[in-house]
Design a protein around this motif. Structure first.
Motif, mmCIF file in Angstrom:
data_model
loop_
_atom_site.group_PDB
_atom_site.id
_atom_site.type_symbol
_atom_site.label_atom_id
_atom_site.label_comp_id
_atom_site.label_asym_id
_atom_site.label_seq_id
_atom_site.Cartn_x
_atom_site.Cartn_y
_atom_site.Cartn_z
ATOM 1 N N UNK A 33 0.831 -1.202 0.000
ATOM 2 C CA UNK A 33 0.000 0.000 0.000
ATOM 3 C C UNK A 33 0.863 1.248 0.000
ATOM 4 N N UNK A 34 0.592 2.158 -0.950
ATOM 5 C CA UNK A 34 1.193 3.485 -0.964
ATOM 6 C C UNK A 34 0.061 4.455 -0.694
ATOM 7 N N UNK A 35 0.205 5.341 0.285
ATOM 8 C CA UNK A 35 -0.918 6.221 0.588
ATOM 9 C C UNK A 35 -1.110 7.328 -0.440
ATOM 10 N N UNK A 36 -0.114 7.624 -1.249
ATOM 11 C CA UNK A 36 -0.276 8.573 -2.348
ATOM 12 C C UNK A 36 -0.242 10.035 -1.945
ATOM 13 N N UNK A 37 0.118 10.324 -0.716
ATOM 14 C CA UNK A 37 0.117 11.709 -0.245
ATOM 15 C C UNK A 37 1.517 12.328 -0.198
ATOM 16 N N UNK A 38 2.528 11.514 -0.129
ATOM 17 C CA UNK A 38 3.894 12.027 -0.015
ATOM 18 C C UNK A 38 4.462 12.323 -1.409
ATOM 19 N N UNK A 88 8.173 8.878 -7.319
ATOM 20 C CA UNK A 88 9.398 8.276 -7.847
ATOM 21 C C UNK A 88 9.519 6.788 -7.513
ATOM 22 N N UNK A 89 8.559 6.244 -6.776
ATOM 23 C CA UNK A 89 8.620 4.818 -6.433
ATOM 24 C C UNK A 89 8.370 3.959 -7.670
ATOM 25 N N UNK A 99 -1.504 9.707 -12.773
ATOM 26 C CA UNK A 99 -1.083 9.637 -14.183
ATOM 27 C C UNK A 99 0.115 8.714 -14.350
ATOM 28 N N UNK A 100 1.064 8.793 -13.417
ATOM 29 C CA UNK A 100 2.249 7.936 -13.493
ATOM 30 C C UNK A 100 1.862 6.464 -13.351
ATOM 31 N N UNK A 101 0.991 6.165 -12.388
ATOM 32 C CA UNK A 101 0.552 4.782 -12.181
ATOM 33 C C UNK A 101 -0.150 4.255 -13.428
ATOM 34 N N UNK A 102 -1.029 5.060 -13.996
ATOM 35 C CA UNK A 102 -1.757 4.650 -15.209
ATOM 36 C C UNK A 102 -0.783 4.366 -16.359
#
Length: 88
Positions: free
Chosen positions: A28-33, A38-39, A61-64
């Motif tokens: 799980x990445x919380x997506x707030x930092x 860059x992960x 957008x990066x994840x997509x």
């Protein structure tokens, strides 16, 4: 099977649903930092769940883009429970 959940703070409901469908390796990445952009998506990931209410636009957008490049399925959820009817 392994899954990556991106976004959200309380993802226990999503994790429970994934466990119930045999997905035991969940990150799980919380997506707030800011540094999370860059992960790198873990190599063993086979499914990505994006919680859209709790993620910044650039990370989404990066994840997509990366999911498309890696040919990974992506499920989107507005809150804490995605549409799991499409998971077999």
């Amino acid at each position: 099977m392994a899954a990556l959940i991106v976004g959200g703070d309380k993802v226990a409901t999503i994790k429970d649903e994934l466990f119930g469908r045999g997905i035991v390796d969940i990150e799980h990445w919380n997506g707030r930092k800011p540094g999370e952009k860059s992960r790198v998506i873990p190599k063993n990931t086979e499914l990505i769940v994006v919680v859209t209410n709790f993620i910044n636009h650039s990370l989404a957008a990066k994840i997509k883009k990366e999911a498309k490049r890696l040919n990974l399925p992506v499920m989107y959820s507005k809150n804490s429970r995605p549409f799991f009817s499409s998971i077999q």
